[in-house]
Write an enzyme that holds these catalytic residues in place. Structure first.
Site, mmCIF file in Angstrom:
data_model
loop_
_atom_site.group_PDB
_atom_site.id
_atom_site.type_symbol
_atom_site.label_atom_id
_atom_site.label_comp_id
_atom_site.label_asym_id
_atom_site.label_seq_id
_atom_site.Cartn_x
_atom_site.Cartn_y
_atom_site.Cartn_z
ATOM 1 N N ARG A 1 -9.673 24.974 14.160
ATOM 2 C CA ARG A 1 -8.416 24.307 13.765
ATOM 3 C C ARG A 1 -8.379 24.019 12.261
ATOM 4 O O ARG A 1 -9.389 23.673 11.667
ATOM 5 C CB ARG A 1 -8.291 22.946 14.471
ATOM 6 N N ARG B 1 -10.204 18.703 9.818
ATOM 7 C CA ARG B 1 -10.587 17.324 10.114
ATOM 8 C C ARG B 1 -12.103 17.170 10.045
ATOM 9 O O ARG B 1 -12.833 18.013 10.550
ATOM 10 C CB ARG B 1 -10.115 16.944 11.531
ATOM 11 N N ARG C 1 -17.490 13.714 21.158
ATOM 12 C CA ARG C 1 -16.107 13.475 21.609
ATOM 13 C C ARG C 1 -15.919 13.945 23.045
ATOM 14 O O ARG C 1 -15.239 13.297 23.843
ATOM 15 C CB ARG C 1 -15.125 14.192 20.664
HETATM 16 P P1 AMP Z 1 -7.574 12.700 18.365
HETATM 17 O O1 AMP Z 1 -6.791 13.099 17.159
HETATM 18 O O2 AMP Z 1 -6.705 12.288 19.524
HETATM 19 O O3 AMP Z 1 -8.606 13.723 18.754
HETATM 20 O O4 AMP Z 1 -8.380 11.370 17.942
HETATM 21 C C1 AMP Z 1 -9.332 11.387 16.898
HETATM 22 C C2 AMP Z 1 -10.260 10.206 17.027
HETATM 23 O O5 AMP Z 1 -9.501 8.982 16.901
HETATM 24 C C3 AMP Z 1 -10.973 10.062 18.354
HETATM 25 O O6 AMP Z 1 -12.136 10.874 18.441
HETATM 26 C C4 AMP Z 1 -11.292 8.574 18.370
HETATM 27 O O7 AMP Z 1 -12.369 8.267 17.500
HETATM 28 C C5 AMP Z 1 -10.031 7.986 17.759
HETATM 29 N N1 AMP Z 1 -9.015 7.667 18.786
HETATM 30 C C6 AMP Z 1 -7.780 8.239 18.930
HETATM 31 N N2 AMP Z 1 -7.109 7.698 19.970
HETATM 32 C C7 AMP Z 1 -7.938 6.766 20.504
HETATM 33 C C8 AMP Z 1 -7.840 5.876 21.608
HETATM 34 N N3 AMP Z 1 -6.739 5.853 22.390
HETATM 35 N N4 AMP Z 1 -8.885 5.057 21.865
HETATM 36 C C9 AMP Z 1 -9.981 5.062 21.081
HETATM 37 N N5 AMP Z 1 -10.163 5.878 20.036
HETATM 38 C C10 AMP Z 1 -9.146 6.736 19.741
#
Ligand code: AMP
Length: 218
Positions: free
Chosen positions: A127, A161, A172
């Site tokens: 990505r 990212r 993750r």
């Molecule tokens: P994402 O872009 O959805 O993959 O989120 C990136 C990172 O943000 C995740 O790996 C978490 O560290 C944090 N994060 C995003 N949404 C949440 C959530 N609902 N609860 C806890 N951490 C979150």
């Protein structure tokens, strides 16, 4: 219409949420995007979240719940929203139920995007996004039309990212299986879980999601 897109990192939630937002109108609410904006702005939440995101761990539930509640209360969400990346734990799902009940709102459906772990690492590692406008791409599955030039804004600088690397992806994915996957039975028991094949091509997944959404409208 209020929806959740649920699935592991790399399942394509952000891509599909944007398609839905463009075609149907409900607003995409990506907690990952909100946190990255908070980190970039240097806000207090951003300072809390930065190292947690870089480690691939989850930001504390109370931070996430108050962040999403404030966002849902904004006027553009009155016509509906698509949650992308929230909830990620049972505590977040329970808080969301309680919050929506208080606002006399409800979830119409939770759409699971099912993808095997084996393909997720490749998807995430490929990505990248435009450094100017943020448009998202993938080296293999969604390349720019002209190499090195953003389709949307013509920008020529791209970024990846910091948490999209093989080591962090493993953390993750572990967090997804341990803490987010239990939400599948949680929503199945409530009769609102729908599953689409997240392994299919992007357009095919979009078509499956459109079918789910159309069925909710009749
Ligand atoms: P994402 O872009 O959805 O993959 O989120 C990136 C990172 O943000 C995740 O790996 C978490 O560290 C944090 N994060 C995003 N949404 C949440 C959530 N609902 N609860 C806890 N951490 C979150």
């Amino acid at each position: 219409m209020n929806l959740i897109l649920l699935g592991p990192p790399g399942a394509g939630k952000g891509t599909q949420a944007k398609f839905l937002q463009d075609s149907d109108g409900p607003v995409q609410l990506s907690t990952g995007d909100m946190l990255r904006a908070a980190v970039a702005s240097g806000s207090e939440i951003g300072r809390i979240a930065k190292s947690i995101i870089e480690a691939g761990e989850l930001v504390p539930d109370d931070v996430m719940v108050s962040m999403i509640e404030q966002r849902i209360d904004e006027p553009d969400c009155a016509g509906g929203f698509i949650l992308d990346g929230f909830p990620r734990t049972t505590a977040q799902a329970e808080a969301l139920d309680e919050m929506l009940a208080r606002k006399a709102r409800r979830l119409d459906a939770v759409i699971e995007m099912a993808v095997d772990d084996a393909v997720l690492v490749e998807r995430i590692a490929g990505r990248f996004s435009c450094a100017s406008c943020g448009a998202g791409y993938h080296h293999r599955f969604q390349p720019t039309a002209a190499e090195g030039v953003c389709d949307r804004c013509g920008g020529t600088e791209f970024k990846q990212r910091p948490d999209d690397n093989a080591d962090t992806v493993k953390t993750r994915l572990a967090a997804y299986h341990a803490r987010t996957e239990p939400l599948l039975p949680y929503y199945r028991e409530r009769g609102i879980l729908e599953t689409v094949d997240g392994m299919a091509a992007i357009d095919e997944v979009a078509a499956q999601i459109r079918t789910v959404v159309a069925a909710l409208r009749v």
